[in-house]
Design a protein around this motif. Structure first.
Motif, PDB file in Angstrom:
ATOM      1  N   ASP A 208     -47.534  -9.343  -9.881  1.00 60.58           N
ATOM      2  CA  ASP A 208     -48.528 -10.254 -10.042  1.00 60.58           C
ATOM      3  C   ASP A 208     -48.878 -10.425 -11.731  1.00 60.58           C
ATOM      4  OD1 ASP A 208     -48.738 -11.218  -7.589  1.00 60.58           O
ATOM      5  OD2 ASP A 208     -50.579  -9.852  -7.179  1.00 60.58           O
ATOM      6  N   GLU A 209     -48.755  -9.446 -12.375  1.00 58.99           N
ATOM      7  CA  GLU A 209     -48.694  -9.235 -13.896  1.00 58.99           C
ATOM      8  C   GLU A 209     -47.528  -9.821 -14.486  1.00 58.99           C
ATOM      9  OE1 GLU A 209     -49.798  -5.257 -14.653  1.00 58.99           O
ATOM     10  OE2 GLU A 209     -51.880  -5.314 -14.008  1.00 58.99           O
ATOM     11  N   LEU A 210     -46.297  -9.386 -14.275  1.00 61.57           N
ATOM     12  CA  LEU A 210     -45.282  -9.553 -14.851  1.00 61.57           C
ATOM     13  C   LEU A 210     -44.459 -10.879 -14.441  1.00 61.57           C
ATOM     14  CD1 LEU A 210     -43.182  -8.379 -16.822  1.00 61.57           C
ATOM     15  CD2 LEU A 210     -41.861  -7.349 -14.683  1.00 61.57           C
TER      16      LEU A 210
ATOM     17  N   VAL B 183     -49.024  -5.439  -7.733  1.00 62.17           N
ATOM     18  CA  VAL B 183     -49.689  -5.539  -8.782  1.00 62.17           C
ATOM     19  C   VAL B 183     -49.161  -5.738 -10.064  1.00 62.17           C
ATOM     20  CG1 VAL B 183     -51.265  -4.347 -10.296  1.00 62.17           C
ATOM     21  CG2 VAL B 183     -51.743  -4.208  -7.677  1.00 62.17           C
ATOM     22  N   LEU B 184     -47.837  -5.110 -10.127  1.00 62.85           N
ATOM     23  CA  LEU B 184     -46.983  -5.165 -11.276  1.00 62.85           C
ATOM     24  C   LEU B 184     -46.168  -6.872 -11.241  1.00 62.85           C
ATOM     25  CD1 LEU B 184     -45.338  -4.128 -13.439  1.00 62.85           C
ATOM     26  CD2 LEU B 184     -43.532  -3.511 -11.944  1.00 62.85           C
TER      27      LEU B 184
ATOM     28  N   THR C 255     -43.208 -10.248  -3.425  1.00 64.24           N
ATOM     29  CA  THR C 255     -44.153 -11.356  -3.467  1.00 64.24           C
ATOM     30  C   THR C 255     -44.176 -12.492  -2.206  1.00 64.24           C
ATOM     31  OG1 THR C 255     -43.281 -12.539  -5.133  1.00 64.24           O
ATOM     32  CG2 THR C 255     -44.821 -11.098  -6.037  1.00 64.24           C
TER      33      THR C 255
ATOM     34  N   MET D  12     -45.910 -13.763 -16.632  1.00 60.02           N
ATOM     35  CA  MET D  12     -45.244 -13.739 -18.095  1.00 60.02           C
ATOM     36  C   MET D  12     -44.012 -14.216 -18.277  1.00 60.02           C
ATOM     37  SD  MET D  12     -47.258 -10.048 -18.724  1.00 60.02           S
ATOM     38  CE  MET D  12     -46.517  -9.794 -20.305  1.00 60.02           C
TER      39      MET D  12
END
Length: 304
Positions: free
Chosen positions: A70-72, A67-68, A11, A75
């Motif tokens: 930005d999701e993880l 994508v992973l 990222t 959280m």
């Protein structure tokens, strides 16, 4: 096989657009960052980005990992915030003061995002244009001051947010557009437009004109960046502003800009806080949020 540090690195690489800047953001050397990415590519047996492209272009595998990430990663950060609340048990207060007229563009989104995650922290915002905010910070009237002019004070800690280049903004028809860079003497016949701040606290004076013994023909002030842009575009003066604050106007071909001096005039924006709050979880999270939002949304800034 894929670790959290790998996701953070990818990222940073996406947001920074270069290996050098990404390495600074994740506090690694460029060599260590390259080794980390190569190690991950060997584990996955595929390339994650295309070398020698600018900005960096990711492969399909790299995009899938982003994508992973930005999701993880959000959280994980939210879970860390919850744990910090449980461990600290403190409500907290965050009275912020800014000494930067153009900072509202990134500070307001930062505050909105922070409020969603720390609704129990009491917040307030003021400007330091009409009073001295650092003494108020020392007294405890304020909790955080955004400034580019740090003063050594007992009990005050300055944490860098980001570095930016201050450039001279001129009309597209101005004779100075013929120059590649601006020297102090070039401003002797110009009207310099500034925010209504004491000259001693403006980098264009303290770090550019004053050391050379030069001064503009005259000065005038304007409260808002958009007002300064209108005055400059109509040929009624020039102004020194952060590169990120004028990016949109340059993109729309509204004004022109030139670097100040051979190496450019680079400045750093700091968060001043009382040293006793330097480890407060909500304070650290606010500063991390500010850095995330600025590096994601502002053009031309660097890690301090």
């Amino acid at each position: 096989m894929v670790e959290i540090r790998h996701l953070k690195t990818l990222t940073a690489l996406r947001d920074a657009g270069s290996l050098v800047e990404a390495a600074e953001r994740v506090h690694l050397t460029q060599s260590a960052l390259s080794h980390q990415i190569k190690d991950l590519e060997e584990r996955l047996n595929c390339s994650l980005f295309i070398r020698k492209t600018k900005p960096i272009s990711f492969t399909a595998a790299g995009k899938r990992l982003l994508v992973l990430a930005d999701e993880l990663l959000p959280m994980i950060r939210n879970a860390e915030r919850d744990i910090a609340r449980l461990a600290g048990g403190e409500v907290g207060r965050l009275n912020i003061c800014i000494e930067c007229h153009s900072c509202f563009d990134w500070l307001m989104p930062t505050i909105d995002h922070f409020r969603q995650n720390w609704p129990e922290v009491e917040m307030d915002l003021s400007t330091g244009f009409s009073f001295q905010p650092l003494p108020a910070l020392s007294r405890g009237d304020l909790d955080l001051v955004i400034t580019s002019d740090p003063e050594p004070r007992n009990g005050i800690t300055y944490l860098p947010l980001f570095s930016y280049e201050s450039v001279l903004v001129i009309s597209k028809q101005h004779p100075l557009t013929r120059k590649k860079q601006i020297q102090p003497g070039d401003l002797c016949n110009e009207t310099l437009i500034t925010y209504p701040i004491d000259h001693a606290r403006l980098d264009i004076f303290s770090r550019f004109l004053d050391p050379a013994g030069k001064e503009p023909k005259q000065t005038r002030t304007a409260e808002l960046t958009v007002m300064i842009m209108q005055l400059v575009a109509s040929g009624r003066g020039v102004s020194a502003l952060p590169n990120w604050a004028i990016h949109e106007y340059l993109e729309n071909d509204y004004i022109a800009a030139r670097p100040l001096g051979e190496k450019g005039l680079w400045c750093t924006l700091y968060a001043a806080i009382r040293s006793e709050q330097a480890e407060a979880e909500f304070m650290l999270d606010f500063l991390d949020t500010a850095r995330d939002i600025t590096f994601r949304n502002l053009s031309g800034i660097k890690t301090a």
